[in-house]
Write a protein that holds these residues in place. Structure first.
Motif, PDB file in Angstrom:
ATOM      1  N   LYS A 142      11.650   3.663   3.921  1.00  0.00           N
ATOM      2  CA  LYS A 142      10.334   3.517   4.551  1.00  0.00           C
ATOM      3  C   LYS A 142       9.524   4.794   4.365  1.00  0.00           C
ATOM      4  CE  LYS A 142      11.875   0.165   8.009  1.00  0.00           C
ATOM      5  NZ  LYS A 142      11.823  -0.239   9.413  1.00  0.00           N
ATOM      6  N   VAL A 143       8.191   4.653   4.496  1.00  0.00           N
ATOM      7  CA  VAL A 143       7.274   5.785   4.525  1.00  0.00           C
ATOM      8  C   VAL A 143       6.281   5.561   5.660  1.00  0.00           C
ATOM      9  CG1 VAL A 143       7.494   6.243   2.050  1.00  0.00           C
ATOM     10  CG2 VAL A 143       5.684   4.738   2.870  1.00  0.00           C
ATOM     11  N   GLU A 144       5.612   6.636   6.046  1.00  0.00           N
ATOM     12  CA  GLU A 144       4.576   6.560   7.063  1.00  0.00           C
ATOM     13  C   GLU A 144       3.244   6.876   6.379  1.00  0.00           C
ATOM     14  OE1 GLU A 144       3.931   8.157  11.650  1.00  0.00           O
ATOM     15  OE2 GLU A 144       5.128   9.320  10.228  1.00  0.00           O
ATOM     16  N   ILE A 145       2.266   5.987   6.561  1.00  0.00           N
ATOM     17  CA  ILE A 145       0.966   6.224   5.938  1.00  0.00           C
ATOM     18  C   ILE A 145      -0.056   6.540   7.029  1.00  0.00           C
ATOM     19  CG2 ILE A 145       1.513   4.705   3.991  1.00  0.00           C
ATOM     20  CD1 ILE A 145      -0.363   2.628   5.266  1.00  0.00           C
ATOM     21  N   LEU A 146      -1.061   7.338   6.654  1.00  0.00           N
ATOM     22  CA  LEU A 146      -2.154   7.698   7.566  1.00  0.00           C
ATOM     23  C   LEU A 146      -3.354   6.827   7.219  1.00  0.00           C
ATOM     24  CD1 LEU A 146      -3.161   9.616   9.787  1.00  0.00           C
ATOM     25  CD2 LEU A 146      -3.931  11.148   7.939  1.00  0.00           C
ATOM     26  N   LYS A 147      -3.755   6.027   8.231  1.00  0.00           N
ATOM     27  CA  LYS A 147      -4.874   5.117   8.008  1.00  0.00           C
ATOM     28  C   LYS A 147      -6.201   5.837   8.255  1.00  0.00           C
ATOM     29  CE  LYS A 147      -3.379   1.931  10.821  1.00  0.00           C
ATOM     30  NZ  LYS A 147      -3.234   0.615  11.516  1.00  0.00           N
TER      31      LYS A 147
ATOM     32  N   THR B  69      -1.198   6.228  12.320  1.00  0.00           N
ATOM     33  CA  THR B  69      -0.171   6.092  11.278  1.00  0.00           C
ATOM     34  C   THR B  69       0.512   4.741  11.388  1.00  0.00           C
ATOM     35  OG1 THR B  69       1.530   7.114  12.682  1.00  0.00           O
ATOM     36  CG2 THR B  69       0.253   8.576  11.224  1.00  0.00           C
ATOM     37  N   GLU B  70       1.103   4.339  10.253  1.00  0.00           N
ATOM     38  CA  GLU B  70       1.816   3.054  10.214  1.00  0.00           C
ATOM     39  C   GLU B  70       3.054   3.216   9.320  1.00  0.00           C
ATOM     40  OE1 GLU B  70       1.177  -1.595   8.782  1.00  0.00           O
ATOM     41  OE2 GLU B  70      -0.438  -0.133   8.594  1.00  0.00           O
ATOM     42  N   VAL B  71       4.158   2.687   9.786  1.00  0.00           N
ATOM     43  CA  VAL B  71       5.403   2.745   9.021  1.00  0.00           C
ATOM     44  C   VAL B  71       5.471   1.539   8.080  1.00  0.00           C
ATOM     45  CG1 VAL B  71       7.923   2.721   9.130  1.00  0.00           C
ATOM     46  CG2 VAL B  71       6.618   4.031  10.811  1.00  0.00           C
ATOM     47  N   ILE B  72       5.723   1.810   6.804  1.00  0.00           N
ATOM     48  CA  ILE B  72       5.738   0.763   5.781  1.00  0.00           C
ATOM     49  C   ILE B  72       7.108   0.757   5.097  1.00  0.00           C
ATOM     50  CG2 ILE B  72       4.697  -0.062   3.630  1.00  0.00           C
ATOM     51  CD1 ILE B  72       2.838  -0.243   5.996  1.00  0.00           C
ATOM     52  N   THR B  73       7.708  -0.421   4.903  1.00  0.00           N
ATOM     53  CA  THR B  73       8.950  -0.570   4.117  1.00  0.00           C
ATOM     54  C   THR B  73       8.597  -0.614   2.629  1.00  0.00           C
ATOM     55  OG1 THR B  73      10.021  -1.793   5.897  1.00  0.00           O
ATOM     56  CG2 THR B  73      10.983  -2.010   3.685  1.00  0.00           C
ATOM     57  N   VAL B  74       9.330   0.162   1.823  1.00  0.00           N
ATOM     58  CA  VAL B  74       9.027   0.243   0.389  1.00  0.00           C
ATOM     59  C   VAL B  74      10.284  -0.051  -0.427  1.00  0.00           C
ATOM     60  CG1 VAL B  74       7.127   1.875   0.621  1.00  0.00           C
ATOM     61  CG2 VAL B  74       9.460   2.740   0.413  1.00  0.00           C
TER      62      VAL B  74
ATOM     63  N   GLU C 150       7.220  -1.497  -4.720  1.00  0.00           N
ATOM     64  CA  GLU C 150       6.558  -2.466  -3.836  1.00  0.00           C
ATOM     65  C   GLU C 150       6.358  -1.841  -2.466  1.00  0.00           C
ATOM     66  OE1 GLU C 150       7.364  -7.001  -2.168  1.00  0.00           O
ATOM     67  OE2 GLU C 150       8.375  -6.323  -3.990  1.00  0.00           O
ATOM     68  N   GLY C 151       5.206  -2.124  -1.831  1.00  0.00           N
ATOM     69  CA  GLY C 151       4.946  -1.667  -0.466  1.00  0.00           C
ATOM     70  C   GLY C 151       3.741  -0.762  -0.339  1.00  0.00           C
ATOM     71  N   LEU C 152       3.328  -0.085  -1.395  1.00  0.00           N
ATOM     72  CA  LEU C 152       2.203   0.839  -1.343  1.00  0.00           C
ATOM     73  C   LEU C 152       1.209   0.527  -2.447  1.00  0.00           C
ATOM     74  CD1 LEU C 152       4.046   4.245  -0.725  1.00  0.00           C
ATOM     75  CD2 LEU C 152       2.835   2.835   0.961  1.00  0.00           C
ATOM     76  N   ASN C 153       0.018   1.036  -2.238  1.00  0.00           N
ATOM     77  CA  ASN C 153      -1.040   0.913  -3.240  1.00  0.00           C
ATOM     78  C   ASN C 153      -1.488   2.304  -3.661  1.00  0.00           C
ATOM     79  OD1 ASN C 153      -1.240  -1.987  -3.117  1.00  0.00           O
ATOM     80  ND2 ASN C 153      -2.235  -1.726  -1.116  1.00  0.00           N
ATOM     81  N   GLU C 154      -2.040   2.375  -4.834  1.00  0.00           N
ATOM     82  CA  GLU C 154      -2.551   3.642  -5.321  1.00  0.00           C
ATOM     83  C   GLU C 154      -3.634   4.154  -4.362  1.00  0.00           C
ATOM     84  OE1 GLU C 154      -4.396   5.628  -9.426  1.00  0.00           O
ATOM     85  OE2 GLU C 154      -3.957   3.468  -9.314  1.00  0.00           O
TER      86      GLU C 154
ATOM     87  N   VAL D 234       0.469   9.047   2.146  1.00  0.00           N
ATOM     88  CA  VAL D 234       1.775   9.023   2.808  1.00  0.00           C
ATOM     89  C   VAL D 234       1.967  10.346   3.540  1.00  0.00           C
ATOM     90  CG1 VAL D 234       2.836   7.419   1.179  1.00  0.00           C
ATOM     91  CG2 VAL D 234       2.904   9.855   0.700  1.00  0.00           C
ATOM     92  N   VAL D 235       2.558  10.281   4.722  1.00  0.00           N
ATOM     93  CA  VAL D 235       2.766  11.461   5.553  1.00  0.00           C
ATOM     94  C   VAL D 235       3.997  12.190   5.056  1.00  0.00           C
ATOM     95  CG1 VAL D 235       3.248  12.303   7.877  1.00  0.00           C
ATOM     96  CG2 VAL D 235       1.693  10.366   7.528  1.00  0.00           C
TER      97      VAL D 235
END
Length: 554
Positions: free
Chosen positions: A483-488, A493-498, A512-516, A520-521
């Protein structure tokens, strides 16, 4: 009194003022409350990722060959002594394929081959007499055709006593062939007569059956006397045996009585004391069957004159066929032995099986050697091997067939191509408790390389181009998922499974799981202790260093 009071007040003021100043200096300044934690982020961007494993090892030749006495000498049937005649190379010499490295000598090889050739000729001669075929045709003979017994010499047939259809045993006499052109007389001379003759002297011969005197010649004199006393001896004591031969004009036969003497100066003959008889014809031969068989044809009659090679009788039957077959097999067996010995000659030159370098030699010229003995060893630097050990963390990146870049400190600036040949499937614990896996790497070498050189290898574990990349420090695991944590944009922040792909010590591929462009924190102020928050007020060095988004590899 008033002044004293003023002084007391002044001291109190000074004390109160100093205490307030000390309080101001010692007590921290009250900081205003932050609205939230501070985040360190990295933008997800596309790039290229390369994964590999660094390792070290020692170079050894993976291809080699021996300077070795051929094992074929054993199967060739040669049992004589083999000597190392000359060793033509030394340690460190460069050699080429098929180059002669050493020469051997085989004692008695020539004599052994000569002996076999003579045996082959003997068997061929016997088969030629049996079959009446020439030497070049006897190997294609049909045994069922039987054999023909032929005259071994020219002469007259005597004592022929066989019939067609009769069985004849092996070794049984078929007939005798007598050459009647010359006869033989055995004389018994007295000691005095013995002193008057020598080998080659001409003598006169008188036959009791004929008139006149015939000429003969002394062909043999036995120098050892024997006791006299036979019925023909007219003298007592000792006599000497002498052989006389003469030409037969057609009437002289064995058993005829004769007188022999020497011609004197007046032309008369002085006959020896003892009379004699015609002993036999000079040349005669017994004709016998070489095998058991049935007489199929008789080609001559008793007293016939025959020439050498004329047919006497023909024979057939299973025994005859077996005899022919046995002789053919004997000839073929001898020829096989001869070919084996002839094959020894090429093996007396030991040639290189490869292009390479002489590692060492073991024997000296003049030493006896045996089939299979090692005289030395060769290696090639064009194909080297590198043995190394990979720990259990990195071995998952190493696969059979993976490309390897190999460098050698002794050859700076050169990069040699390598390939992983073997990866052990089971690790061995090292002294530090870390499991190590054996890996063998084939290296395309060069003439400047030597066995034992230390080499470094970079094993290519794969690469990907134009893929999404995130820093390693942004990834964590939760519930066995990456997983990673992204800053909106709203600051939350939101935890995303990748789903991850390739990974090195700096970046990981995100499948899979992120976009360009996602942030990411990689760290935040919440990770700091309270004392660190004060000490680093206005300083972000405690947070992970941000990677240059334009070049994630930097």
């Amino acid at each position: 009194m008033f002044q004293r009071t003023i002084m007391i007040i002044l001291v109190v003021v000074i004390i109160l003022g100093g205490g307030f100043y000390a309080y101001q200096q010692l007590m921290p300044e009250v900081q205003p409350t932050d609205n939230g934690p501070v985040y360190s982020t990295h933008a997800v961007e596309r790039g290229t990722i390369t994964v590999g494993v660094n390792t070290t090892g020692e170079l050894q030749p993976s291809d080699g060959g021996g300077i070795r006495v051929s094992e074929g000498l054993r199967s060739a049937g040669f049992s004589g002594e083999i000597i190392l005649e000359e060793l033509l190379v030394k340690e460190g010499d460069h050699v080429y394929k098929d180059q002669v490295l050493a020469t051997l000598s085989a004692k008695g090889l020539g004599d052994a081959m000569k002996d076999i050739r003579e045996k082959i000729k003997t068997e061929e001669d016997m088969l030629m007499r049996l079959t009446n075929l020439s030497r070049d045709k006897i190997r294609s003979i049909d045994p069922s055709q039987g054999v023909t017994v032929r005259a071994p010499i020219s002469g007259r047939i005597q004592d022929l006593d066989i019939e067609e259809g009769k069985k004849i045993e092996q070794g049984q006499t078929i007939t005798r062939i007598v050459d009647t052109s010359k006869y033989k007389i055995n004389l018994r001379l007295t000691p005095g007569e013995y002193t008057q003759v020598k080998k080659g002297d001409k003598v006169n011969i008188h036959f009791s059956n004929f008139d006149g005197v015939y000429e003969g010649q002394i062909t043999k004199i036995n120098t050892n006397p024997v006791p006299a006393g036979t019925s023909e001896d007219k003298a007592q004591g000792y006599v000497y045996r002498v052989t006389v031969e003469g030409l037969n004009e057609g009437l002289i036969q064995p058993g005829m009585k004769v007188r022999v003497g020497l011609k004197n100066a007046l032309g008369y003959t002085n006959f020896f004391t003892n009379n004699s008889i015609v002993e036999s014809y000079v040349t005669q031969d017994r004709v016998a069957s070489s095998t058991e068989g049935i007489i199929t044809e008789v080609h001559v009659q008793d007293m016939d004159e025959v020439e050498e090679g004329d047919p006497i009788v023909s024979m057939a039957g299973s025994d005859v066929q077996q005899t022919i077959q046995d002789k053919l097999e004997k000839i073929r067996s001898l020829e096989s032995d001869l070919r084996n010995l002839e094959s020894v000659y090429p093996m007396l030159e030991i040639r290189s099986t490869m292009d390479g370098i002489v590692a060492y030699t073991e024997k000296q010229a003049g030493q006896a050697v045996s089939p299979g003995d090692w005289l030395g060893y060769l290696y090639t630097t064009s194909n080297m091997g590198m043995f190394t050990e990979i720990d259990d963390i990195d071995v998952i990146y190493v696969t059979q067939g993976a490309k390897v870049e190999v460098t050698v400190d002794a050859v700076p600036g050169e990069v040699f191509e390598g390939t992983v040949r073997d990866v052990s499937t089971r690790g061995n614990s090292s002294r530090d408790g870390i499991s190590k896996f054996h890996v063998f790497i084939n290296v395309v070498g060069g003439p400047q390389l030597r066995p034992g050189m230390q080499a470094k290898g970079y094993i290519d574990a794969g690469s990907a181009e134009d893929v999404l990349l995130v820093p390693i420090e942004a990834i964590f695991q939760e519930d066995n998922k990456n997983k990673v944590e992204i800053l909106k944009e709203n600051g939350e922040t939101e935890v995303i499974t990748v789903e991850l792909g390739l990974m090195n010590d700096r970046f990981a591929e995100v499948k899979e799981g992120l976009n360009e462009g996602d942030l990411v924190v990689t760290g935040s102020s919440r990770d700091l202790l309270p004392s660190q928050e004060k000490e680093n007020s206005g300083n972000n060095t405690i947070l992970p260093i941000q990677v240059n988004e334009e070049d994630p590899e930097e």
